[in-house]
Design a protein around this motif. Structure first.
Motif, mmCIF file in Angstrom:
data_model
loop_
_atom_site.group_PDB
_atom_site.id
_atom_site.type_symbol
_atom_site.label_atom_id
_atom_site.label_comp_id
_atom_site.label_asym_id
_atom_site.label_seq_id
_atom_site.Cartn_x
_atom_site.Cartn_y
_atom_site.Cartn_z
ATOM 1 N N ASP A 46 0.854 -1.091 -0.032
ATOM 2 C CA ASP A 46 -0.043 -0.037 -0.009
ATOM 3 C C ASP A 46 0.807 1.200 -0.152
ATOM 4 O OD1 ASP A 46 -2.102 1.775 0.125
ATOM 5 O OD2 ASP A 46 -2.644 1.264 2.274
ATOM 6 N N ILE A 47 1.055 1.789 -1.251
ATOM 7 C CA ILE A 47 2.219 2.773 -1.353
ATOM 8 C C ILE A 47 1.545 4.068 -2.144
ATOM 9 C CG2 ILE A 47 4.268 1.600 -1.223
ATOM 10 C CD1 ILE A 47 4.608 1.869 -4.401
ATOM 11 N N GLY A 48 0.118 3.843 -2.430
ATOM 12 C CA GLY A 48 -0.640 5.045 -2.808
ATOM 13 C C GLY A 48 -0.776 4.884 -4.593
ATOM 14 N N ILE A 49 -0.431 3.478 -5.027
ATOM 15 C CA ILE A 49 -0.497 3.335 -6.248
ATOM 16 C C ILE A 49 -1.259 1.977 -6.423
ATOM 17 C CG2 ILE A 49 0.753 3.082 -8.505
ATOM 18 C CD1 ILE A 49 3.160 4.376 -7.312
ATOM 19 N N ASN A 50 -2.199 2.074 -6.881
ATOM 20 C CA ASN A 50 -3.103 0.740 -7.167
ATOM 21 C C ASN A 50 -2.463 -0.389 -7.879
ATOM 22 O OD1 ASN A 50 -3.920 0.442 -9.919
ATOM 23 N ND2 ASN A 50 -5.469 2.239 -9.436
ATOM 24 N N GLU A 51 -2.728 -1.474 -7.558
ATOM 25 C CA GLU A 51 -2.143 -2.630 -8.289
ATOM 26 C C GLU A 51 -1.869 -2.669 -9.712
ATOM 27 O OE1 GLU A 51 -1.489 -7.599 -7.925
ATOM 28 O OE2 GLU A 51 -3.455 -6.424 -7.017
ATOM 29 N N ASP A 82 0.390 9.108 -10.563
ATOM 30 C CA ASP A 82 0.929 9.777 -9.533
ATOM 31 C C ASP A 82 1.965 9.398 -8.757
ATOM 32 O OD1 ASP A 82 -0.630 12.173 -9.788
ATOM 33 O OD2 ASP A 82 -2.436 11.240 -8.544
ATOM 34 N N ASP A 83 2.708 8.628 -9.586
ATOM 35 C CA ASP A 83 3.988 7.821 -9.228
ATOM 36 C C ASP A 83 5.396 8.673 -9.395
ATOM 37 O OD1 ASP A 83 6.243 6.107 -8.715
ATOM 38 O OD2 ASP A 83 5.684 4.524 -10.040
ATOM 39 N N GLU A 84 5.543 9.618 -8.476
ATOM 40 C CA GLU A 84 6.629 10.676 -8.571
ATOM 41 C C GLU A 84 7.999 10.014 -8.611
ATOM 42 O OE1 GLU A 84 6.580 13.842 -9.534
ATOM 43 O OE2 GLU A 84 4.167 13.552 -9.783
ATOM 44 N N ASN A 125 -2.054 -0.053 -11.707
ATOM 45 C CA ASN A 125 -1.078 1.218 -12.048
ATOM 46 C C ASN A 125 0.437 0.442 -11.887
ATOM 47 O OD1 ASN A 125 -2.918 2.527 -13.207
ATOM 48 N ND2 ASN A 125 -3.175 3.918 -11.466
ATOM 49 N N ARG A 126 0.694 -0.183 -10.787
ATOM 50 C CA ARG A 126 2.098 -0.700 -10.096
ATOM 51 C C ARG A 126 2.596 -1.468 -11.290
ATOM 52 N NH1 ARG A 126 3.034 -3.987 -6.705
ATOM 53 N NH2 ARG A 126 0.950 -4.182 -5.906
#
Length: 155
Positions: free
Chosen positions: A4-9, A128-130, A11-12
């Protein structure tokens, strides 16, 4: 354990798949540049030999950074020639020894890596994966500068 890093699976995984292509392109370019370093001939031998060494040394660090970003997204990074060959957009070449031809091939390869970077950057920005965007943006800048320098050498 669920990540759970704020990027859904979804998108990851999409981002990691794009990074796998970037890793494969970068590793193929690394091998190509190293090969050219060893085998360059012609009037610009010394200049190209040293420049290619600078490039492949930088790429060695880059492939590690890209692979580690894939792992940080909890996806296995490819690591075999077979995987890289199937993922890479860069065509392998053999038997080239003349410096001018090597430079032309490397320009095209760096430009391909730039295009791959742009594809991955879009995915990262949309999610939003900076962290990935930063890695990819930094890579793109290096390849744009390298392609420019190679083009300047070929004139």
């Amino acid at each position: 354990m669920i990540m759970d890093i704020g990027i859904n699976e979804t998108n990851r995984i999409q981002i990691a798949e794009g990074l796998k292509k970037l890793l494969a392109d970068s590793y193929t370019l690394y091998l190509q540049t190293h090969n050219f370093h060893w085998n360059v001939t012609g009037p610009q031998f010394r200049e190209l030999h040293l420049m290619f060494e600078e490039h492949y040394t930088e790429l060695a660090v880059a492939v590690d950074d890209i692979a580690e970003r894939i792992r940080a997204l909890d996806v296995a990074a490819p690591g075999t020639y077979k995987e890289f060959n199937s993922l890479s957009s860069i065509e392998e070449v053999a038997g080239i020894t003349e410096g001018k031809q090597m430079v032309e091939i490397l320009i095209k390869a760096h430009e391909q890596v730039i295009r791959t970077c742009r594809d991955v950057l879009k995915l990262a920005q949309e999610a939003d994966d900076e962290s990935t965007a930063s890695v990819v943006s930094d890579r793109m800048l290096v390849h744009e500068k390298t392609a420019w320098m190679l083009r300047a050498t070929s004139k």
